[in-house]
Each structure stands twice: as C-alpha cells, then as structure tokens.
Design a protein around this motif. Sequence first.
Motif: not given
Length: 290
Positions: A42-51
């Motif tokens: 999720g957002t809290t899991g920093e999905s935006a920066t995961l490949s």
Amino acid sequence: MIQGAIVAIVTPFKDGQLDEETYRELIEFQIAGGTHGIVPCGTTGESATLSHHEHKRVVEICIEQVKKRVPVIAGTGSNNTAEAVELTKHAQSAGADAALMITPYYNKPTQEGLYQHYKAIAEATHIPIIVYNVPGRTSLNLLPETVARLAKLPNIIGIKEATGDLNQGARVIRLCPENFIVLSGDDFTALPLMCLGGRGVISVISNVVPDDMAGMCNAFLSGNLGTARSLHYKMWPLMEAMFFETNPVPAKTALKLMGRISGEVRLPLCNMSPANEERLRQVMVNYGLI
C-alpha cells in the motif's frame, strides 16, 4: 471475513534492498498482536518506489508468511490501467484474498473515467477488489454516487475511504448495498466510521500498536463501545504522531525506535527531522512503547 484492524504494513529496507527476514518478522508481530488482515504494497508500504519485481515479491512473501491466518489484501493500484491489471492478476495468481486499488493519481480522470478504470480491472480478473479513495494523495475524489455504481460490479466488494470526511463515508454506506465493505483509511475516523456502519480500518498505527487497534475493533464489534472509546483516545496521540511528517516516515521511525527495523526509507522520502523524531520519541515514551 474482511473487517476489523487491517494493517497497511511498512516495507523494511536494508542498504537499499528489501529486507525479507525483517519483513517476515513484522508479519509475525502483526499476527501475534491480533491484527485482522494485512495490506502489503500500500502507500504505507512505499509501493510507489518498488520495482515491479520487488512489488510482486513483497506480495508473495506476505502471502507465504501469513499462511491464510488472516486475509492478505494486496495493493495493486496504479494510474495506468494496464499496469493495475497486471499487478492485480499477479496478486490473484499468488493467492491474495483481495486487492486494494488506489484511484489513478496525477491523471485526474472524470468520475466516468474512474468507473471505467475499475470496471476494466474487475472484468479482467476475478479477485475481490477494494477501491481506495484518498484525495489528499491523488488530487481527486471518488464520489459516493460513483462508488455505488462500482458496488454493482460482482467483484468490487468494498472501499477504503480516506477522505477523513464522515459525511462522505456515511453517504457511501447509505448508497451502497448492506454487504459492501466500508473501511476507514484514517486511524482517527476508524471508530466513528464504524459507528456509522463501517467494518473497520486499514491502519497505519497498527504497524506500531497492533494489539490496541485490534482491541478497539474487537471491542466495538462485540458491542463494548466504552472499551472501544477508551482505546480510541489512548491511541489518539500516536495517531497524530504518525503524521508529524509524511507517512510512512514516522511509522518506520517508530519501529526503528522499538528496535524492529532499520527505519530506512527510499527517496524522495527521507529521514525525519531531529526535532520531529524527538517529538515522536516523547509520544512513544508517554505511551509506554519505549
């Protein structure tokens, strides 16, 4: 059953890489604390920066470690519908119990565009889907009337409502079928939204105090409003502290102070300022966490 305290779990890093061992330990910490469900990526899991490779691996590890003890609701959203379909198909094949899908950010589609986005993903998959409305991050609002349209699609089963607006949450509950799952996306509205008919919360502070958030939800669902209210106010200072800076920086810093993770985040997020970390540390001392 999807209800209660569902943690939007952080993704721990070590020297810039996914820390798989620590991630598994965090999942066990959540299970031991009574968490009712886990949201990886999720957002809290920093999905935006995961490949894409990392994203899929994080989901797979979570499913593997949880072993069906609680539902796993994999974050699979994107502002690219085709990419969202790909990630959702992966979550489905990996064995996730549901998918959590943020509204398309930056593109700013119309309400019709939002409907068509979710409809396309729902028709391409058969996994249960929970839509995620968080205007503070996406700059658009999924309106209750659109949610009611989406609720007619067979595998769209609920919404994470993170507007912080109880009026909007109530409108969603009123317009949608009784079995449509409405979850708070803001810790501070978890209890009031449940009082209006919501089923629980996808929580940030559950990363730090899974037992208390689960306890609050358990108390409410069993009809013990007094205990639920007491836990709500006990957690209030920590709810505020989790947003001293951008989520998940405070949550990761809190877990670092508890000795559970390194606290490392990925750019463009950065470490908390010393002043805010000290404020957070004091809240945690007062709470009895450190």
